[in-house]
Design a protein around this motif. Structure first.
Motif, PDB file in Angstrom:
ATOM      1  N   ALA A 170      43.250  54.881  32.721  1.00 23.58           N
ATOM      2  CA  ALA A 170      44.423  54.222  33.296  1.00 23.58           C
ATOM      3  C   ALA A 170      44.167  53.707  34.702  1.00 23.58           C
ATOM      4  O   ALA A 170      44.854  52.808  35.176  1.00 23.58           O
ATOM      5  CB  ALA A 170      45.610  55.187  33.314  1.00 23.58           C
ATOM      6  N   MET A 171      43.172  54.264  35.348  1.00 21.97           N
ATOM      7  CA  MET A 171      42.925  53.909  36.747  1.00 21.97           C
ATOM      8  C   MET A 171      41.918  52.764  36.813  1.00 21.97           C
ATOM      9  O   MET A 171      40.712  52.975  36.831  1.00 21.97           O
ATOM     10  CB  MET A 171      42.427  55.125  37.520  1.00 21.97           C
ATOM     11  N   VAL A 172      42.438  51.561  36.827  1.00 27.94           N
ATOM     12  CA  VAL A 172      41.609  50.363  36.890  1.00 27.94           C
ATOM     13  C   VAL A 172      41.766  49.787  38.299  1.00 27.94           C
ATOM     14  O   VAL A 172      42.795  49.211  38.632  1.00 27.94           O
ATOM     15  CB  VAL A 172      42.033  49.335  35.818  1.00 27.94           C
ATOM     16  N   VAL A 173      40.733  49.988  39.099  1.00 28.16           N
ATOM     17  CA  VAL A 173      40.780  49.579  40.502  1.00 28.16           C
ATOM     18  C   VAL A 173      39.713  48.521  40.733  1.00 28.16           C
ATOM     19  O   VAL A 173      38.549  48.721  40.394  1.00 28.16           O
ATOM     20  CB  VAL A 173      40.533  50.798  41.433  1.00 28.16           C
ATOM     21  N   PRO A 174      40.083  47.389  41.299  1.00 27.93           N
ATOM     22  CA  PRO A 174      39.092  46.344  41.579  1.00 27.93           C
ATOM     23  C   PRO A 174      38.008  46.840  42.542  1.00 27.93           C
ATOM     24  O   PRO A 174      38.270  47.686  43.407  1.00 27.93           O
ATOM     25  CB  PRO A 174      39.917  45.225  42.218  1.00 27.93           C
ATOM     26  N   ASP A 175      36.819  46.299  42.372  1.00 26.34           N
ATOM     27  CA  ASP A 175      35.725  46.627  43.283  1.00 26.34           C
ATOM     28  C   ASP A 175      36.163  46.391  44.719  1.00 26.34           C
ATOM     29  O   ASP A 175      36.864  45.428  45.019  1.00 26.34           O
ATOM     30  CB  ASP A 175      34.485  45.772  42.975  1.00 26.34           C
ATOM     31  N   GLY A 176      35.746  47.277  45.586  1.00 27.35           N
ATOM     32  CA  GLY A 176      36.065  47.142  46.992  1.00 27.35           C
ATOM     33  C   GLY A 176      37.377  47.796  47.402  1.00 27.35           C
ATOM     34  O   GLY A 176      37.684  47.863  48.586  1.00 27.35           O
ATOM     35  N   GLU A 177      38.166  48.280  46.422  1.00 24.50           N
ATOM     36  CA  GLU A 177      39.454  48.885  46.759  1.00 24.50           C
ATOM     37  C   GLU A 177      39.472  50.403  46.594  1.00 24.50           C
ATOM     38  O   GLU A 177      40.482  51.043  46.889  1.00 24.50           O
ATOM     39  CB  GLU A 177      40.564  48.258  45.915  1.00 24.50           C
ATOM     40  N   TRP A 178      38.374  50.982  46.113  1.00 24.33           N
ATOM     41  CA  TRP A 178      38.353  52.429  45.872  1.00 24.33           C
ATOM     42  C   TRP A 178      38.605  53.236  47.140  1.00 24.33           C
ATOM     43  O   TRP A 178      39.301  54.253  47.109  1.00 24.33           O
ATOM     44  CB  TRP A 178      37.034  52.845  45.219  1.00 24.33           C
TER      45      TRP A 178
END
Length: 113
Positions: free
Chosen positions: A12-20
Motif C-alpha cells: 500500500a505504501m507507494v512513495v515516489p523516488d526522492g520522497e522517502w
C-alpha cells in the motif's frame, strides 16, 4: 480505554523516488506526537528479510506461515485511546504522514492477559 491497531500492508505504501526521507520524517513526527500525548503503546514493521515459521502445538517448526493466508507484512502502530473517533483521527494522521490508507482495528480486551 481500548487499544487500537493501525496498520498497512507493504504494497500500500507507494512513495515516489526522492520522497522517502520526507515520508519517514512525517511518520516519525506523528509517532512522536502520539508518545507526547501518552497514547502510544508500540509500533514498528514486519522485518520482511526474515521469513516466518509456523510452530505447531507439538513444537515442530515448518518454514513459512499459514499457506492459505495472505502474507503479513507492513507497518503497525498500537495506540490506547478513549474512543473509536479518536482512533480514526490518529489513523488519518498516520495515513497522511505515510501517504497510504490505514486499516483500523480494535483489540478485544482479555482481563487475564
Amino acid at each position: 480505554m481500548a487499544k487500537y491497531l493501525i496498520s498497512f500492508p507493504s504494497a500500500a505504501m507507494v512513495v515516489p523516488d526522492g520522497e522517502w526521507e520526507v515520508v519517514g520524517r512525517d511518520a516519525h513526527a506523528v509517532i512522536d506526537e502520539a508518545k507526547a500525548a501518552g497514547v502510544y503503546v508500540f509500533g514498528g514493521g514486519i522485518d520482511e528479510n526474515v521469513p516466518p515459521v509456523l510452530v505447531s502445538a507439538d513444537g515442530s517448526v515448518a518454514e513459512g506461515g499459514y499457506p492459505w493466508a495472505p502474507p503479513l507484512d507492513g507497518g503497525f502502530t498500537v495506540l490506547e485511546l478513549p474512543s473509536r473517533e479518536e482512533a480514526v483521527a490518529w489513523a488519518a494522521r498516520i495515513a497522511k504522514a505515510c501517504r497510504c490508507d490505514q486499516e483500523l482495528r480494535v483489540f478485544g480486551f482479555d482481563p487475564r492477559s
